[in-house]
Design a protein around this motif. Structure first.
Motif, PDB file in Angstrom:
ATOM      1  N   ALA A 160       0.894  -1.349  -0.187  1.00  0.00           N
ATOM      2  CA  ALA A 160      -0.002   0.135  -0.081  1.00  0.00           C
ATOM      3  C   ALA A 160       0.910   1.202   0.059  1.00  0.00           C
ATOM      4  CB  ALA A 160      -0.825   0.028   1.236  1.00  0.00           C
ATOM      5  N   MET A 161       2.124   1.353   0.816  1.00  0.00           N
ATOM      6  CA  MET A 161       2.858   2.465   0.768  1.00  0.00           C
ATOM      7  C   MET A 161       3.360   2.487  -0.585  1.00  0.00           C
ATOM      8  SD  MET A 161       4.549   2.359   4.645  1.00  0.00           S
ATOM      9  CE  MET A 161       6.056   2.664   4.183  1.00  0.00           C
ATOM     10  N   ALA A 162       3.956   1.254  -1.058  1.00  0.00           N
ATOM     11  CA  ALA A 162       4.586   1.428  -2.451  1.00  0.00           C
ATOM     12  C   ALA A 162       3.649   2.139  -3.479  1.00  0.00           C
ATOM     13  CB  ALA A 162       5.071   0.118  -2.879  1.00  0.00           C
ATOM     14  N   ILE A 163       2.252   1.752  -3.490  1.00  0.00           N
ATOM     15  CA  ILE A 163       1.298   2.169  -4.636  1.00  0.00           C
ATOM     16  C   ILE A 163       1.311   3.726  -4.129  1.00  0.00           C
ATOM     17  CG2 ILE A 163      -1.018   2.159  -5.104  1.00  0.00           C
ATOM     18  CD1 ILE A 163      -1.135  -0.824  -4.708  1.00  0.00           C
ATOM     19  N   PHE A 164       1.258   4.106  -2.851  1.00  0.00           N
ATOM     20  CA  PHE A 164       1.340   5.570  -2.777  1.00  0.00           C
ATOM     21  C   PHE A 164       2.466   6.225  -3.329  1.00  0.00           C
ATOM     22  CE2 PHE A 164       2.361   8.989   0.211  1.00  0.00           C
ATOM     23  CZ  PHE A 164       1.609  10.002  -0.188  1.00  0.00           C
ATOM     24  N   PHE A 165       3.472   5.914  -3.032  1.00  0.00           N
ATOM     25  CA  PHE A 165       4.678   6.497  -3.645  1.00  0.00           C
ATOM     26  C   PHE A 165       4.591   6.345  -5.030  1.00  0.00           C
ATOM     27  CE2 PHE A 165       7.254   4.950   0.375  1.00  0.00           C
ATOM     28  CZ  PHE A 165       6.980   5.930   0.989  1.00  0.00           C
ATOM     29  N   LEU A 166       4.146   5.379  -5.625  1.00  0.00           N
ATOM     30  CA  LEU A 166       4.065   5.510  -7.235  1.00  0.00           C
ATOM     31  C   LEU A 166       3.085   6.337  -7.673  1.00  0.00           C
ATOM     32  CD1 LEU A 166       4.608   1.656  -7.751  1.00  0.00           C
ATOM     33  CD2 LEU A 166       6.235   3.308  -8.341  1.00  0.00           C
ATOM     34  N   SER A 167       2.117   6.747  -6.876  1.00  0.00           N
ATOM     35  CA  SER A 167       1.276   7.618  -7.416  1.00  0.00           C
ATOM     36  C   SER A 167       1.503   8.991  -7.457  1.00  0.00           C
ATOM     37  CB  SER A 167      -0.277   7.337  -6.545  1.00  0.00           C
ATOM     38  OG  SER A 167       0.066   8.035  -5.320  1.00  0.00           O
ATOM     39  N   ILE A 168       2.415   9.354  -6.764  1.00  0.00           N
ATOM     40  CA  ILE A 168       2.843  10.919  -6.359  1.00  0.00           C
ATOM     41  C   ILE A 168       3.097  11.255  -7.781  1.00  0.00           C
ATOM     42  CG2 ILE A 168       4.430  12.448  -5.504  1.00  0.00           C
ATOM     43  CD1 ILE A 168       4.276  10.663  -2.855  1.00  0.00           C
ATOM     44  N   PRO A 169       4.190  10.756  -8.583  1.00  0.00           N
ATOM     45  CA  PRO A 169       4.557  11.361  -9.846  1.00  0.00           C
ATOM     46  C   PRO A 169       3.134  11.465 -10.789  1.00  0.00           C
ATOM     47  CG  PRO A 169       5.797   9.543  -9.503  1.00  0.00           C
ATOM     48  CD  PRO A 169       5.035   9.764  -8.479  1.00  0.00           C
ATOM     49  N   VAL A 170       2.337  10.439 -10.764  1.00  0.00           N
ATOM     50  CA  VAL A 170       1.056  10.363 -11.521  1.00  0.00           C
ATOM     51  C   VAL A 170       0.235  11.521 -11.164  1.00  0.00           C
ATOM     52  CG1 VAL A 170      -0.944   9.006 -12.128  1.00  0.00           C
ATOM     53  CG2 VAL A 170       1.283   7.972 -11.881  1.00  0.00           C
ATOM     54  N   GLN A 171       0.038  11.909  -9.923  1.00  0.00           N
ATOM     55  CA  GLN A 171      -0.750  13.180  -9.423  1.00  0.00           C
ATOM     56  C   GLN A 171      -0.109  14.392 -10.208  1.00  0.00           C
ATOM     57  OE1 GLN A 171      -1.428  13.148  -5.153  1.00  0.00           O
ATOM     58  NE2 GLN A 171      -1.178  10.903  -4.966  1.00  0.00           N
ATOM     59  N   GLY A 172       1.093  14.470 -10.163  1.00  0.00           N
ATOM     60  CA  GLY A 172       1.748  15.575 -10.726  1.00  0.00           C
ATOM     61  C   GLY A 172       1.365  15.799 -12.054  1.00  0.00           C
ATOM     62  N   LEU A 173       1.674  14.490 -12.953  1.00  0.00           N
ATOM     63  CA  LEU A 173       1.445  14.610 -14.406  1.00  0.00           C
ATOM     64  C   LEU A 173      -0.395  14.867 -14.673  1.00  0.00           C
ATOM     65  CD1 LEU A 173       3.732  11.772 -15.476  1.00  0.00           C
ATOM     66  CD2 LEU A 173       4.116  14.274 -15.961  1.00  0.00           C
ATOM     67  N   LEU A 174      -1.110  14.555 -13.801  1.00  0.00           N
ATOM     68  CA  LEU A 174      -2.617  14.533 -14.014  1.00  0.00           C
ATOM     69  C   LEU A 174      -2.755  16.165 -13.600  1.00  0.00           C
ATOM     70  CD1 LEU A 174      -3.968  11.501 -12.484  1.00  0.00           C
ATOM     71  CD2 LEU A 174      -3.884  11.839 -14.855  1.00  0.00           C
ATOM     72  N   TRP A 175      -2.005  16.640 -12.588  1.00  0.00           N
ATOM     73  CA  TRP A 175      -2.369  18.154 -12.238  1.00  0.00           C
ATOM     74  C   TRP A 175      -1.755  19.244 -13.570  1.00  0.00           C
ATOM     75  CZ3 TRP A 175       0.504  22.730 -12.146  1.00  0.00           C
ATOM     76  CH2 TRP A 175      -0.333  23.943 -11.595  1.00  0.00           C
ATOM     77  N   LEU A 176      -1.031  18.794 -14.099  1.00  0.00           N
ATOM     78  CA  LEU A 176      -0.205  19.466 -15.107  1.00  0.00           C
ATOM     79  C   LEU A 176      -1.210  19.342 -16.373  1.00  0.00           C
ATOM     80  CD1 LEU A 176       3.588  18.763 -14.781  1.00  0.00           C
ATOM     81  CD2 LEU A 176       2.463  20.735 -14.699  1.00  0.00           C
ATOM     82  N   GLY A 177      -1.336  18.251 -16.674  1.00  0.00           N
ATOM     83  CA  GLY A 177      -2.475  18.065 -17.930  1.00  0.00           C
ATOM     84  C   GLY A 177      -3.741  18.641 -17.680  1.00  0.00           C
ATOM     85  N   HIS A 178      -4.250  18.906 -16.205  1.00  0.00           N
ATOM     86  CA  HIS A 178      -5.637  19.753 -16.070  1.00  0.00           C
ATOM     87  C   HIS A 178      -5.426  21.128 -16.302  1.00  0.00           C
ATOM     88  CE1 HIS A 178      -9.307  20.779 -14.390  1.00  0.00           C
ATOM     89  NE2 HIS A 178      -8.886  21.554 -13.611  1.00  0.00           N
ATOM     90  N   ARG A 179      -4.147  21.468 -15.687  1.00  0.00           N
ATOM     91  CA  ARG A 179      -3.760  23.035 -15.804  1.00  0.00           C
ATOM     92  C   ARG A 179      -3.653  23.341 -17.109  1.00  0.00           C
ATOM     93  NH1 ARG A 179      -3.038  27.563 -12.359  1.00  0.00           N
ATOM     94  NH2 ARG A 179      -1.377  28.647 -13.147  1.00  0.00           N
ATOM     95  N   SER A 180      -3.008  22.419 -17.973  1.00  0.00           N
ATOM     96  CA  SER A 180      -2.692  23.055 -19.390  1.00  0.00           C
ATOM     97  C   SER A 180      -3.801  23.101 -20.316  1.00  0.00           C
ATOM     98  CB  SER A 180      -1.823  21.756 -20.184  1.00  0.00           C
ATOM     99  OG  SER A 180      -2.690  20.561 -20.498  1.00  0.00           O
ATOM    100  N   ASN A 181      -4.972  22.518 -20.024  1.00  0.00           N
ATOM    101  CA  ASN A 181      -6.410  22.761 -20.777  1.00  0.00           C
ATOM    102  C   ASN A 181      -7.134  23.712 -20.086  1.00  0.00           C
ATOM    103  OD1 ASN A 181      -5.721  20.948 -22.834  1.00  0.00           O
ATOM    104  ND2 ASN A 181      -6.067  19.316 -21.086  1.00  0.00           N
ATOM    105  N   GLN A 182      -6.700  24.652 -19.182  1.00  0.00           N
ATOM    106  CA  GLN A 182      -7.433  25.557 -18.520  1.00  0.00           C
ATOM    107  C   GLN A 182      -7.506  26.809 -19.141  1.00  0.00           C
ATOM    108  OE1 GLN A 182      -6.319  25.738 -14.351  1.00  0.00           O
ATOM    109  NE2 GLN A 182      -7.965  24.324 -13.713  1.00  0.00           N
TER     110      GLN A 182
END
Length: 148
Positions: A70-92
């Protein structure tokens, strides 16, 4: 304009490559900090996730393996969260004040003879990123310094 997670992920990767990470932009936009943190997370979080699972397994065996995964999945989700934020921001859409700044920079770059894409009537952050990248790449530092 519903977007899939994969589209946002791809847009975030493109936006991260397009946005100029310059010291002049740090106080103006959060993109620079998010891009720096996301790049660091892409490099460090996968090894940290593997290390977490390996250490938990070697220290306690199967007893704490679910928690470690569970901790490993959380660690792996951090860069994904950054990329999703950037993708959302680029389309605003740009806010009105930033949009007028975009038009001003676009006009000044055209006057300097830079080849830039046609000005959008309602620009998004990805158009601003492309314009700023062109400005920092093509114009000299003295000219761009007056804008910041």
């Amino acid at each position: 304009m519903a977007q899939t997670v994969f589209t946002l992920f791809k847009d975030g990767q493109q936006y991260m490559q397009t946005w100029p990470v310059k010291k002049e932009l740090y106080p103006l936009f959060p993109e620079c900090r998010v891009i720096s943190a996301t790049k660091l997370a892409i490099k460090t979080m996968p090894p940290l996730a593997v290390l977490t699972v390996a250490l938990a397994y070697s220290a306690t065996g199967l007893a704490t393996l679910p928690n470690a995964v569970a901790m490993a999945i959380f660690f792996l989700s951090i860069p994904v969260q950054g990329l999703l934020w950037l993708g959302h921001r680029s389309n605003q859409w740009l806010p009105p004040s930033t949009s007028s700044w975009y038009r001003d920079i676009h006009q000044k770059m055209r006057q300097q003879g830079c080849f830039v894409a046609n000005m959008k009537p309602r620009p998004k952050y990805k158009e601003l990123a492309a314009l700023l990248k062109t400005a920092f790449d093509d114009l000299d530092k003295a000219f761009t310094q007056r804008w910041f």
